[in-house]
Scaffold this active site. Structure first.
Site, PDB file in Angstrom:
ATOM      1  N   GLU A   1     -10.055  -7.889  12.852  1.00 29.36           N
ATOM      2  CA  GLU A   1      -9.239  -8.722  11.963  1.00 29.36           C
ATOM      3  C   GLU A   1      -8.088  -9.403  12.691  1.00 29.36           C
ATOM      4  O   GLU A   1      -6.907  -9.114  12.432  1.00 29.36           O
ATOM      5  CB  GLU A   1      -8.745  -7.899  10.775  1.00 29.36           C
TER       6      GLU A   1
ATOM      7  N   GLU B   1     -17.325  -5.469   6.183  1.00 30.66           N
ATOM      8  CA  GLU B   1     -16.643  -4.355   5.515  1.00 30.66           C
ATOM      9  C   GLU B   1     -16.569  -4.622   4.020  1.00 30.66           C
ATOM     10  O   GLU B   1     -16.348  -5.768   3.603  1.00 30.66           O
ATOM     11  CB  GLU B   1     -15.195  -4.211   6.001  1.00 30.66           C
TER      12      GLU B   1
HETATM   13  C1  GAL Z   1      -9.700  -3.781   6.863  1.00 28.95           C
HETATM   14  C2  GAL Z   1      -9.610  -3.229   8.281  1.00 28.95           C
HETATM   15  C3  GAL Z   1     -10.069  -1.782   8.329  1.00 28.95           C
HETATM   16  C4  GAL Z   1      -9.431  -1.003   7.225  1.00 28.95           C
HETATM   17  C5  GAL Z   1      -9.722  -1.653   5.897  1.00 28.95           C
HETATM   18  C6  GAL Z   1      -9.141  -0.954   4.711  1.00 28.95           C
HETATM   19  O1  GAL Z   1      -8.940  -4.907   6.669  1.00 28.95           O
HETATM   20  O2  GAL Z   1     -10.399  -3.997   9.160  1.00 28.95           O
HETATM   21  O3  GAL Z   1      -9.730  -1.260   9.598  1.00 28.95           O
HETATM   22  O4  GAL Z   1      -8.060  -0.913   7.438  1.00 28.95           O
HETATM   23  O5  GAL Z   1      -9.184  -2.937   5.906  1.00 28.95           O
HETATM   24  O6  GAL Z   1      -9.438  -1.653   3.519  1.00 28.95           O
END
Ligand code: GAL
Length: 681
Positions: free
Chosen positions: A156, A315
């Site tokens: 990110e 994710e």
């Molecule tokens: C994302 C990040 C992850 C984790 C996740 C939690 O933005 O890449 O490492 O922190 O959020 O929602």
């Protein structure tokens, strides 16, 4: 159109998630259980090593990759592939202690401290050197591992650095951009205004305490430089990976329409676009269907950066997140709906953050496939496992493409320029929100929509909507004109064509660059309305639309007037116009109209373009993927009530049934209908 398979090794839509075995190295029982549970959840990939640097390299130059190799071995033996991150998202303490210049400097000129992530300086040579060492170590250890599927560069990317080195690189970058001619920069920035002229590039400071600066050129170029600098940093990692493992595809995980970086620029360096989707499901400010609609828009933005291949949902949260204003549980069924939405819009993966909840620290309450309870019979685990089983049934979808005939124009420079301009109302400009609203209105007709910039090729589209196209990219006006002249249906709104890429106004009437002739109107003034002010547009077909926030006063040259203002000193003057160019048409909507009125206009454009529209019940989305002469139509019920969709024929991929006319969708339910393209009416 042929399929574009991202990962031939995986037979179907990839199902995976962030996995942090390094947090459990003292618990071999748990590590063994992880593999068993992953198989039970139908996982085909795991994302490793996102924040593992302090375990890989606990002391400078002392590397430990054995545990990684061991994990990848065990995953691979069990049919699970590895998406391997480079660990530059967070640094080990020894690095920040010995090389503080690796840490970022904020816009007050203060250097960051250790203990935060995502806060490295993009320019610091020592940081690049240390990252290169650990990345080379990773490649030595597992670069030829048969389970290595793809590289996930850092995590990110975001933020800015104002350290002296970055400031100097900014000056050098500006020098290059303006041919080392400071007078060119002064002209572009209109720098005689308030005595902002420079006599040398060395005098240009970055916009410390951003926002208080009156030079719009400075603040815009700083944003462009930050994208350049971050991309340049990312390329320094990519160069190593490409040289040493040219066969392994590369991505980095984006965030939702992230304000600070122009993802279109970064994407040119990547093989695949991937992003992290965390919608505020079930919030108290909008309907669930609207939240889903915004998420669909975000998927479309990501997909459209590489229009002819699938993207990845890198994710998403199983269950809930831990950082939203209120971390509400996803209601039963929403997990599958959200995963299917990603696939429907072109993703070939459904991945999660995170596989297993950690015992401590910042994200110990963040949703995970495996909870602290540790069993496979939790609601969340069962929903994830059922998603995995369902994705296996969708192997036919893999590599198919969303082939949209409709596009919305959106880009970062335009967003930054609209925000920066002093004018209108600072509170209601809402450029991204306006694009989302337009996307949702179009989506109600069941059509597929790309989101592209004004300098992307428009050849494949029949309908183009240009909301608030304030800044014209080079060639944009020409491309829009060519689009209409070959029969395209174009709709632009208030605030079109005011400035060039330097934010200098066009002279001789907005929209500039000859677009006034294309639309047959000139916008002479723009009225900003207070939040409670309303006007109305009365259309010649007897319908009406409500106006809020903005109303331009038009001078009509040679366009047909479709609607006029109802009140105020410009009552009776043109608010919506159209000018025909053969079968192509250029519509101009001078005011911010309600969704109903915009929807009626969109329907008119879609019909003129011969794009089939569907009648969908409220809250139901319809998206299509296609390849090799086959079409897969997704129906998503974004509501907590059952819905019936009529006019659906074909074979349902999920249950093997034939649908003849009526499709029943359970609350939050989904369906995928397979049909041969020639069957489509
Ligand atoms: C994302 C990040 C992850 C984790 C996740 C939690 O933005 O890449 O490492 O922190 O959020 O929602």
């Amino acid at each position: 159109m042929e399929r574009r398979i991202l990962f031939p090794q995986i037979d179907g839509i990839m199902h995976g998630g962030d996995y942090n075995p390094e947090q459990w190295l003292d618990r071999p029982d748990i590590l063994a259980e992880d593999i068993r549970l992953m198989k039970e959840a139908h996982m085909t990939s795991a994302t490793l090593g996102v924040f593992s640097w302090s375990v890989y390299e606990p002391r400078e130059g002392e590397f430990h990759f054995e545990w990684l190799k061991d994990t990848m071995d065990r995953l691979y033996e069990n049919g699970i592939y590895t998406v391997l991150a480079t660990p530059s998202g967070a640094r080990p303490a020894w690095l920040d202690e010995k090389y503080p210049e690796a840490m970022r400097v904020d816009d007050y000129g203060v250097r960051s401290h250790h203990g935060v992530r995502h806060n490295h300086c993009m320019s610091a040579p020592v940081y690049r050197k240390k990252v290169a060492a650990v990345v080379n170590g990773l490649i030595d250890a597992v670069g030829d591992h048969p389970g290595l599927l793809m590289w996930h560069v850092s995590n990110e990317f975001g933020g800015e650095c104002f350290c002296p080195l970055c400031a100097k690189r900014f000056q050098d970058w500006l020098g290059e951009k303006f041919d080392h001619d400071i007078e060119r920069l002064n002209r572009a920035w209109w720098a005689t205004f308030w005595s902002h002229k420079y006599s040398d590039f060395s005098q240009i400071e970055p916009p410390y305490r951003n926002g208080e600066f009156s030079s719009l050129g400075l603040t815009l170029e700083w944003k462009r430089f930050t994208t350049y600098s971050m991309t340049d940093y990312m390329k320094s990692e990519i160069a190593i990976l490409r040289e040493r493992t040219p066969q392994i595809p590369i991505t980095t995980n984006y965030m939702k329409l992230f304000y600070g970086l122009d993802y279109r620029v970064m994407s040119k360096e990547l093989d695949v676009v991937s992003w992290d989707s965390y919608p505020l499901f079930h919030n108290d400010g909008e309907s669930f269907a609207d939240t889903m609609g915004e998420n669909a828009f975000d998927h479309a933005v990501m997909r459209s950066m590489k229009r002819d291949r699938p993207f990845m949902l890198m994710e998403s949260a199983p269950g809930l997140v831990n950082w939203q204003p209120c971390n509400k549980l996803r209601r039963p069924g929403v997990h599958e709906l959200a995963g299917m939405q990603a696939v429907a819009l072109g993703s070939d993966t459904v991945q999660y953050f995170q596989w297993r909840k950690g015992r401590g620290s910042f994200e110990q309450y963040h949703g995970a496939v495996v909870d602290h309870l540790g069993t496979a019979d939790t609601r969340v685990f069962l929903e994830v496992a059922s998603m995995g089983a369902l994705l296996e049934k969708l192997s036919d979808i893999r590599g198919t493409i969303v082939k949209a005939r409709t596009a919305i124009l959106f880009d970062w420079d335009n967003m930054w320029a609209i925000d920066a301009m002093r004018g209108l109302s600072q509170e209601t400009k809402d450029y991204p929100k306006t694009c989302v609203r337009i996307y949702r209105s179009l989506m109600r007709f069941g059509v597929d929509i790309d989101v592209v910039a004004s300098d992307d090729s428009l050849d494949r589209y029949d309908v183009v909507i240009a909301p608030m196209l304030y800044m014209l990219r080079p060639g944009a006006a020409e491309s829009l004109r060519a689009f209409v002249e070959r029969g395209g249906q174009l709709l632009a709104t208030y605030l079109t064509g005011y400035v060039d890429m330097d934010q200098l106004n066009f002279l001789g009437g907005f929209p500039g660059e000859g677009l006034a002739e294309l639309f047959g109107v000139v916008s002479e003034e723009i009225d900003s309305l207070y939040p409670s002010d309303r006007n109305q547009v009365n259309f010649s077909d007897g319908t009406a639309g409500t106006v809020q926030d903005y109303a331009e006063v038009l001078r009509v040259m040679d366009a047909e007037v479709l609607g006029t203002y109802d009140s105020d000193f410009y009552a009776g003057t043109a608010a919506v116009t159209v000018k025909a160019h053969g079968s192509g048409k250029a519509y101009y909507v001078a005011a911010r109209l309600d969704d109903g009125a915009m929807g009626r206009l969109f329907e008119r454009l879609l019909q003129a373009a011969g794009i089939p529209v569907s009648e969908l019940p409220d809250g139901v989305e319809r998206h299509t993927r296609e390849a090799d002469g086959k079409e897969y139509v997704f129906y998503l019920n974004c509501s907590d009530e059952p819905k019936t969709v009529s006019g659906v024929w074909g074979a349902s991929l999920l249950d093997g049934q034939q649908v003849a006319g009526e499709l029943q969708l359970a609350a939050y339910g989904t369906a995928v209908i397979s049909q041969l393209q020639k069957e489509r009416t």
